[in-house]
Design a protein around this motif. Sequence first.
Motif, PDB file in Angstrom:
ATOM      1  N   LEU A  18      37.907  85.473   1.535  1.00 39.01           N
ATOM      2  CA  LEU A  18      36.578  84.875   1.653  1.00 39.01           C
ATOM      3  C   LEU A  18      35.643  85.384   0.563  1.00 39.01           C
ATOM      4  CD1 LEU A  18      36.098  84.990   5.516  1.00 39.01           C
ATOM      5  CD2 LEU A  18      36.413  82.954   4.104  1.00 39.01           C
ATOM      6  N   TYR A  19      35.738  86.669   0.259  1.00 36.64           N
ATOM      7  CA  TYR A  19      34.916  87.260  -0.795  1.00 36.64           C
ATOM      8  C   TYR A  19      35.183  86.578  -2.132  1.00 36.64           C
ATOM      9  CZ  TYR A  19      33.220  90.653  -4.172  1.00 36.64           C
ATOM     10  OH  TYR A  19      32.581  91.242  -5.225  1.00 36.64           O
ATOM     11  N   TYR A  20      36.450  86.454  -2.461  1.00 31.79           N
ATOM     12  CA  TYR A  20      36.800  85.904  -3.769  1.00 31.79           C
ATOM     13  C   TYR A  20      36.367  84.450  -3.910  1.00 31.79           C
ATOM     14  CZ  TYR A  20      39.459  84.917  -7.959  1.00 31.79           C
ATOM     15  OH  TYR A  20      39.816  84.551  -9.229  1.00 31.79           O
ATOM     16  N   HIS A  21      36.389  83.709  -2.827  1.00 29.77           N
ATOM     17  CA  HIS A  21      36.065  82.288  -2.921  1.00 29.77           C
ATOM     18  C   HIS A  21      34.577  81.973  -2.771  1.00 29.77           C
ATOM     19  CE1 HIS A  21      40.011  80.622  -3.454  1.00 29.77           C
ATOM     20  NE2 HIS A  21      40.468  81.477  -2.566  1.00 29.77           N
ATOM     21  N   TYR A  22      33.817  82.795  -2.066  1.00 27.85           N
ATOM     22  CA  TYR A  22      32.440  82.432  -1.758  1.00 27.85           C
ATOM     23  C   TYR A  22      31.380  83.290  -2.440  1.00 27.85           C
ATOM     24  CZ  TYR A  22      34.394  79.343   1.710  1.00 27.85           C
ATOM     25  OH  TYR A  22      35.098  78.346   2.321  1.00 27.85           O
ATOM     26  N   VAL A  23      31.727  84.450  -2.962  1.00 30.10           N
ATOM     27  CA  VAL A  23      30.709  85.306  -3.572  1.00 30.10           C
ATOM     28  C   VAL A  23      30.140  84.730  -4.870  1.00 30.10           C
ATOM     29  CG1 VAL A  23      30.476  87.508  -4.794  1.00 30.10           C
ATOM     30  CG2 VAL A  23      31.179  87.468  -2.449  1.00 30.10           C
ATOM     31  N   PRO A  24      30.920  84.076  -5.722  1.00 31.87           N
ATOM     32  CA  PRO A  24      30.302  83.535  -6.947  1.00 31.87           C
ATOM     33  C   PRO A  24      29.193  82.519  -6.680  1.00 31.87           C
ATOM     34  CG  PRO A  24      32.668  83.606  -7.205  1.00 31.87           C
ATOM     35  CD  PRO A  24      32.380  83.945  -5.773  1.00 31.87           C
ATOM     36  N   ALA A  25      29.181  81.899  -5.521  1.00 31.92           N
ATOM     37  CA  ALA A  25      28.145  80.908  -5.216  1.00 31.92           C
ATOM     38  C   ALA A  25      26.868  81.547  -4.676  1.00 31.92           C
ATOM     39  CB  ALA A  25      28.682  79.914  -4.196  1.00 31.92           C
ATOM     40  N   LEU A  26      26.914  82.816  -4.319  1.00 32.95           N
ATOM     41  CA  LEU A  26      25.745  83.491  -3.755  1.00 32.95           C
ATOM     42  C   LEU A  26      24.812  83.990  -4.850  1.00 32.95           C
ATOM     43  CD1 LEU A  26      27.370  85.713  -0.982  1.00 32.95           C
ATOM     44  CD2 LEU A  26      26.026  83.657  -0.651  1.00 32.95           C
ATOM     45  N   PRO A  27      23.531  84.150  -4.535  1.00 37.11           N
ATOM     46  CA  PRO A  27      22.625  84.807  -5.484  1.00 37.11           C
ATOM     47  C   PRO A  27      23.047  86.259  -5.712  1.00 37.11           C
ATOM     48  CG  PRO A  27      21.384  83.708  -3.744  1.00 37.11           C
ATOM     49  CD  PRO A  27      22.818  83.644  -3.363  1.00 37.11           C
ATOM     50  N   LEU A  28      22.560  86.836  -6.781  1.00 43.84           N
ATOM     51  CA  LEU A  28      23.019  88.157  -7.205  1.00 43.84           C
ATOM     52  C   LEU A  28      22.779  89.233  -6.148  1.00 43.84           C
ATOM     53  CD1 LEU A  28      24.245  89.870  -9.479  1.00 43.84           C
ATOM     54  CD2 LEU A  28      21.925  90.261 -10.279  1.00 43.84           C
ATOM     55  N   ARG A  30      22.370  89.015  -2.866  1.00 41.90           N
ATOM     56  CA  ARG A  30      23.228  88.829  -1.687  1.00 41.90           C
ATOM     57  C   ARG A  30      24.678  89.157  -2.005  1.00 41.90           C
ATOM     58  NH1 ARG A  30      20.841  83.250   0.839  1.00 41.90           N
ATOM     59  NH2 ARG A  30      18.841  84.128   1.447  1.00 41.90           N
ATOM     60  N   SER A  31      25.127  88.785  -3.173  1.00 40.62           N
ATOM     61  CA  SER A  31      26.512  89.103  -3.532  1.00 40.62           C
ATOM     62  C   SER A  31      26.717  90.600  -3.689  1.00 40.62           C
ATOM     63  CB  SER A  31      26.925  88.368  -4.802  1.00 40.62           C
ATOM     64  OG  SER A  31      26.210  88.836  -5.914  1.00 40.62           O
ATOM     65  N   MET A  32      25.697  91.307  -4.155  1.00 42.43           N
ATOM     66  CA  MET A  32      25.792  92.766  -4.253  1.00 42.43           C
ATOM     67  C   MET A  32      25.859  93.405  -2.870  1.00 42.43           C
ATOM     68  SD  MET A  32      25.683  93.697  -7.517  1.00 42.43           S
ATOM     69  CE  MET A  32      24.810  95.187  -7.837  1.00 42.43           C
ATOM     70  N   VAL A  33      25.086  92.867  -1.922  1.00 50.05           N
ATOM     71  CA  VAL A  33      25.112  93.388  -0.552  1.00 50.05           C
ATOM     72  C   VAL A  33      26.474  93.137   0.088  1.00 50.05           C
ATOM     73  CG1 VAL A  33      24.133  93.092   1.758  1.00 50.05           C
ATOM     74  CG2 VAL A  33      22.625  93.264  -0.213  1.00 50.05           C
ATOM     75  N   VAL A  34      27.023  91.939  -0.094  1.00 47.28           N
ATOM     76  CA  VAL A  34      28.338  91.612   0.459  1.00 47.28           C
ATOM     77  C   VAL A  34      29.411  92.501  -0.165  1.00 47.28           C
ATOM     78  CG1 VAL A  34      30.098  89.802   0.561  1.00 47.28           C
ATOM     79  CG2 VAL A  34      27.732  89.260   1.077  1.00 47.28           C
ATOM     80  N   THR A  35      29.314  92.749  -1.457  1.00 42.29           N
ATOM     81  CA  THR A  35      30.259  93.630  -2.132  1.00 42.29           C
ATOM     82  C   THR A  35      30.180  95.046  -1.582  1.00 42.29           C
ATOM     83  OG1 THR A  35      30.084  92.295  -4.138  1.00 42.29           O
ATOM     84  CG2 THR A  35      30.969  94.509  -4.381  1.00 42.29           C
ATOM     85  N   ALA A  36      28.973  95.555  -1.401  1.00 38.79           N
ATOM     86  CA  ALA A  36      28.812  96.903  -0.861  1.00 38.79           C
ATOM     87  C   ALA A  36      29.361  97.010   0.564  1.00 38.79           C
ATOM     88  CB  ALA A  36      27.339  97.308  -0.888  1.00 38.79           C
ATOM     89  N   LEU A  37      29.132  95.992   1.379  1.00 41.21           N
ATOM     90  CA  LEU A  37      29.662  96.002   2.749  1.00 41.21           C
ATOM     91  C   LEU A  37      31.190  95.946   2.757  1.00 41.21           C
ATOM     92  CD1 LEU A  37      27.154  93.627   4.558  1.00 41.21           C
ATOM     93  CD2 LEU A  37      27.405  96.084   4.892  1.00 41.21           C
ATOM     94  N   LEU A  38      31.768  95.160   1.884  1.00 40.60           N
ATOM     95  CA  LEU A  38      33.225  95.066   1.831  1.00 40.60           C
ATOM     96  C   LEU A  38      33.847  96.358   1.310  1.00 40.60           C
ATOM     97  CD1 LEU A  38      35.517  93.160   2.461  1.00 40.60           C
ATOM     98  CD2 LEU A  38      35.358  92.289   0.141  1.00 40.60           C
ATOM     99  N   ILE A  39      33.209  96.991   0.353  1.00 40.81           N
ATOM    100  CA  ILE A  39      33.701  98.286  -0.129  1.00 40.81           C
ATOM    101  C   ILE A  39      33.604  99.332   0.976  1.00 40.81           C
ATOM    102  CG2 ILE A  39      33.183 100.176  -1.725  1.00 40.81           C
ATOM    103  CD1 ILE A  39      32.522  98.024  -3.820  1.00 40.81           C
ATOM    104  N   GLY A  40      32.504  99.330   1.724  1.00 38.16           N
ATOM    105  CA  GLY A  40      32.359 100.249   2.847  1.00 38.16           C
ATOM    106  C   GLY A  40      33.423 100.023   3.908  1.00 38.16           C
ATOM    107  N   TYR A  41      33.717  98.757   4.213  1.00 34.12           N
ATOM    108  CA  TYR A  41      34.757  98.432   5.183  1.00 34.12           C
ATOM    109  C   TYR A  41      36.110  98.948   4.711  1.00 34.12           C
ATOM    110  CZ  TYR A  41      37.858  95.656   8.115  1.00 34.12           C
ATOM    111  OH  TYR A  41      38.841  95.262   8.973  1.00 34.12           O
TER     112      TYR A  41
END
Length: 83
Positions: A18-28, A30-41
């Motif tokens: 989901l990250y790989y397919h949907y993060v490029p469409a997000l604003p910067l 929000r994508s940074m927050v999603v990246t940080a949450l996924l790294i934490g997970y």
Amino acid sequence: MQKFLLYLILANFVLLWLYYHYVPALPLLRSMVVTALLIGYNLLLCRLVLRRARSSSDSYIVYPVVMVSMLLCGSVLHVYLIR
């Protein structure tokens, strides 16, 4: 407990897809927050898996988590540096 850990590992694969397919469409931001949450997970999952592998002879369970972590690193590099 082991079945729940296996479900968490499977969820990690789904989250990476989901990250790989949907993060490029997000604003910067929000994508940074999603990246940080996924790294934490991934960090928490690595800690859980290593604890489980040390306490029993389930060392095979480490490999999928390491593989997803390396794929996450490649995805983050692809999303933020290559594009």
